[in-house]
Enzyme design. Structure first.
Site, PDB file in Angstrom:
ATOM      1  N   LYS A  22      44.377  28.144  45.810  1.00 30.54           N
ATOM      2  CA  LYS A  22      43.359  27.173  45.402  1.00 30.54           C
ATOM      3  C   LYS A  22      43.998  25.966  45.021  1.00 30.54           C
ATOM      4  O   LYS A  22      43.389  24.762  45.315  1.00 30.54           O
ATOM      5  CB  LYS A  22      42.576  27.646  44.331  1.00 30.54           C
ATOM      6  N   LYS A  43      39.046  36.430  54.303  1.00 29.23           N
ATOM      7  CA  LYS A  43      38.204  37.176  53.498  1.00 29.23           C
ATOM      8  C   LYS A  43      36.793  36.119  53.047  1.00 29.23           C
ATOM      9  O   LYS A  43      36.799  35.028  53.242  1.00 29.23           O
ATOM     10  CB  LYS A  43      38.594  37.544  51.875  1.00 29.23           C
ATOM     11  N   LYS A  92      33.258  32.294  48.520  1.00 30.47           N
ATOM     12  CA  LYS A  92      31.939  31.463  48.030  1.00 30.47           C
ATOM     13  C   LYS A  92      32.165  29.856  48.631  1.00 30.47           C
ATOM     14  O   LYS A  92      31.457  28.900  48.647  1.00 30.47           O
ATOM     15  CB  LYS A  92      31.848  31.401  46.739  1.00 30.47           C
TER      16      LYS A  92
HETATM   17  P1  TYM Z   1      34.491  36.118  41.988  1.00 34.02           P
HETATM   18  O1  TYM Z   1      33.357  35.369  41.350  1.00 34.02           O
HETATM   19  O2  TYM Z   1      35.264  35.344  42.898  1.00 34.02           O
HETATM   20  O3  TYM Z   1      33.902  37.171  42.627  1.00 34.02           O
HETATM   21  C1  TYM Z   1      33.102  38.294  42.164  1.00 34.02           C
HETATM   22  C2  TYM Z   1      33.549  39.640  42.489  1.00 34.02           C
HETATM   23  O4  TYM Z   1      33.298  39.884  43.890  1.00 34.02           O
HETATM   24  C3  TYM Z   1      34.601  40.416  44.455  1.00 34.02           C
HETATM   25  N1  TYM Z   1      34.664  39.653  45.833  1.00 34.02           N
HETATM   26  C4  TYM Z   1      34.761  40.322  47.295  1.00 34.02           C
HETATM   27  N2  TYM Z   1      34.921  41.696  47.427  1.00 34.02           N
HETATM   28  C5  TYM Z   1      35.045  42.014  48.610  1.00 34.02           C
HETATM   29  N3  TYM Z   1      35.105  41.135  49.667  1.00 34.02           N
HETATM   30  C6  TYM Z   1      35.003  39.912  49.243  1.00 34.02           C
HETATM   31  N4  TYM Z   1      35.164  38.921  50.360  1.00 34.02           N
HETATM   32  C7  TYM Z   1      34.964  39.201  48.253  1.00 34.02           C
HETATM   33  N5  TYM Z   1      34.790  38.034  47.720  1.00 34.02           N
HETATM   34  C8  TYM Z   1      34.779  38.599  46.136  1.00 34.02           C
HETATM   35  C9  TYM Z   1      35.544  39.867  43.644  1.00 34.02           C
HETATM   36  O5  TYM Z   1      36.727  40.792  43.712  1.00 34.02           O
HETATM   37  C10 TYM Z   1      34.880  40.140  42.332  1.00 34.02           C
HETATM   38  O6  TYM Z   1      35.246  41.664  41.832  1.00 34.02           O
HETATM   39  N6  TYM Z   1      38.105  36.226  38.469  1.00 34.02           N
HETATM   40  C11 TYM Z   1      36.759  37.024  38.942  1.00 34.02           C
HETATM   41  C12 TYM Z   1      35.690  37.036  38.047  1.00 34.02           C
HETATM   42  C13 TYM Z   1      36.108  37.516  36.499  1.00 34.02           C
HETATM   43  C14 TYM Z   1      36.216  38.902  36.534  1.00 34.02           C
HETATM   44  C15 TYM Z   1      36.451  38.924  34.757  1.00 34.02           C
HETATM   45  C16 TYM Z   1      36.078  40.135  36.977  1.00 34.02           C
HETATM   46  C17 TYM Z   1      36.401  36.688  35.278  1.00 34.02           C
HETATM   47  N7  TYM Z   1      36.685  37.772  34.407  1.00 34.02           N
HETATM   48  C18 TYM Z   1      36.758  39.982  34.158  1.00 34.02           C
HETATM   49  C19 TYM Z   1      36.394  41.298  36.262  1.00 34.02           C
HETATM   50  C20 TYM Z   1      36.863  41.197  35.011  1.00 34.02           C
HETATM   51  C21 TYM Z   1      36.163  35.991  40.213  1.00 34.02           C
HETATM   52  O7  TYM Z   1      36.591  35.011  40.386  1.00 34.02           O
HETATM   53  O8  TYM Z   1      35.412  36.872  40.742  1.00 34.02           O
END
Ligand code: TYM
Length: 335
Positions: free
Chosen positions: A113, A199, A202
């Site tokens: 990023k 992957k 968003k």
């Molecule tokens: P975020 O918002 O990017 O994504 C949310 C969840 O979706 C999963 N994910 C995917 N799984 C499979 N294939 C994909 N292409 C894909 N893109 C996203 C992510 O693995 C995630 O589970 N840092 C985290 C948010 C967060 C969090 C936490 C998660 C903040 N605090 C505490 C668990 C516990 C994030 O940016 O997710």
């Protein structure tokens, strides 16, 4: 023995897609009755890249509504907004002071990023995994269900636990609990529709790269029609030469609720001209009930607000207790 606790979250940055659903939210829903669950809209994470305040506010509601629409049940799950609970920020500061800088500069997501942002990259983006550790550890979560891309952040969280307990607690009485990632094999890494080696994300500038949970049927049909495929006839899983094929079959398997064996047999002689309409129909049908429920929840803002108020109360009580324990261990106490 009581139920084990789960904590997870999604950033309210819009464009919630099939990766978020199949890699995370759907798994939360499926297992929720077995656990004591806390699901957070992680809005403090959403400002680690430049953001628009009005969009953040709207996206926070949208995501909370989607959590409900996807099937989270308040009997088993607490839904809350991260910024409603100041303990997340406060614990982040305390952890910042025990986290070595190079643990953060080594994070893959930070490298990727920050490369895209050049000189404008914020301290918050570097610190993002520490905030994530605070989210998890405040609730003494046993398990954290996430997609594959969050694995490294979970490892960092575990490193912080070990370092903190080693420095500030007795081995027989640790303050922080070591959480385990919960990463399913299938769906943990949903790939882009325009490049099966990247992957689904968003932040991909190409709308065609992802199917959003709120996409109307015609958008879904268009995206699947235009998605990348190959020239081979007969569809198979797990061929490293055919990443798109593996991804699309996996999507079909998960959205249709079929087993891998069933799909392998069903699709072994198919061409893309036959498979694409099948995937389109399956995707539209899988998302329809979510979209209908979403509309109902969004039409009743008062209800959604009451869910988030209740969630804040329940989450806050636990978070504050852990924060007090951490502060006491570090030498802070109230007179
Ligand atoms: P975020 O918002 O990017 O994504 C949310 C969840 O979706 C999963 N994910 C995917 N799984 C499979 N294939 C994909 N292409 C894909 N893109 C996203 C992510 O693995 C995630 O589970 N840092 C985290 C948010 C967060 C969090 C936490 C998660 C903040 N605090 C505490 C668990 C516990 C994030 O940016 O997710």
């Amino acid at each position: 023995m009581g139920k084990q606790r789960i904590l997870s979250g999604v950033q309210p940055t819009g464009n919630y897609h099939l990766g978020n659903y199949l890699g995370a939210i759907r798994n939360w829903v499926e297992a929720q009755s077995e656990y004591d669950n806390f699901f957070c809209v992680v809005d403090l994470h959403a400002i680690t890249v430049p953001h628009n305040p009005a969009e953040l506010a709207a996206n926070t509601y949208t995501l909370a509504a989607l959590y409900l629409a996807c099937g989270l049940d308040l009997e088993y799950s607490t839904i809350f907004v991260q910024s409603h609970i100041p303990a997340h920020s406060e614990l982040t500061w305390l952890f910042n002071c025990i986290t070595p800088m190079n643990w953060l500069t080594d994070m893959i997501q930070f490298k990727e990023k920050s490369e895209r942002q050049g000189e404008n990259v914020s301290v918050g983006l570097l610190d993002y995994p520490v905030l994530m550790a605070a989210d998890i550890l405040l609730y003494k979560a046993d398990k954290v269900p996430v997609g594959e891309d969050q694995k490294q952040h979970l490892e960092l969280t575990r490193d912080i636990v070990n370092r903190f307990n080693h420095q500030f607690a007795k081995p027989e009485n640790p303050v922080l609990k070591l959480p385990d990632p919960l990463i399913r094999k299938e769906g943990a890494r949903v790939m882009s529709l325009v490049d099966g080696t990247k992957k689904m994300s968003k932040s991909d500038p190409s709308e065609l790269s992802r199917i959003n949970l709120l996409d109307p049927p015609d958008a879904i049909a268009k995206k699947i029609k235009k998605c990348k495929t190959d020239l081979v006839r007969g569809l198979t899983f797990d061929d490293p030469e055919r990443p798109e094929c593996n991804n699309l079959l996996t999507l079909y398997m998960l959205l249709a609720g079929k087993t891998k064996e069933e799909v392998a047999v069903e699709c072994q002689d198919m061409g893309w001209g036959q498979f694409k309409p099948l995937l389109t129909e399956t995707t539209i049908n899988a998302l329809k009930p979510i979209q209908e429920k979403y509309q109902q929840v969004m039409d009743d803002k008062g209800y959604l607000e009451s869910v988030l108020r209740d969630g804040r109360e329940k989450a806050q009580a636990i978070a504050n207790q852990t924060l007090t324990q951490v502060k006491a261990a570090m030498g802070y106490s109230l007179p």
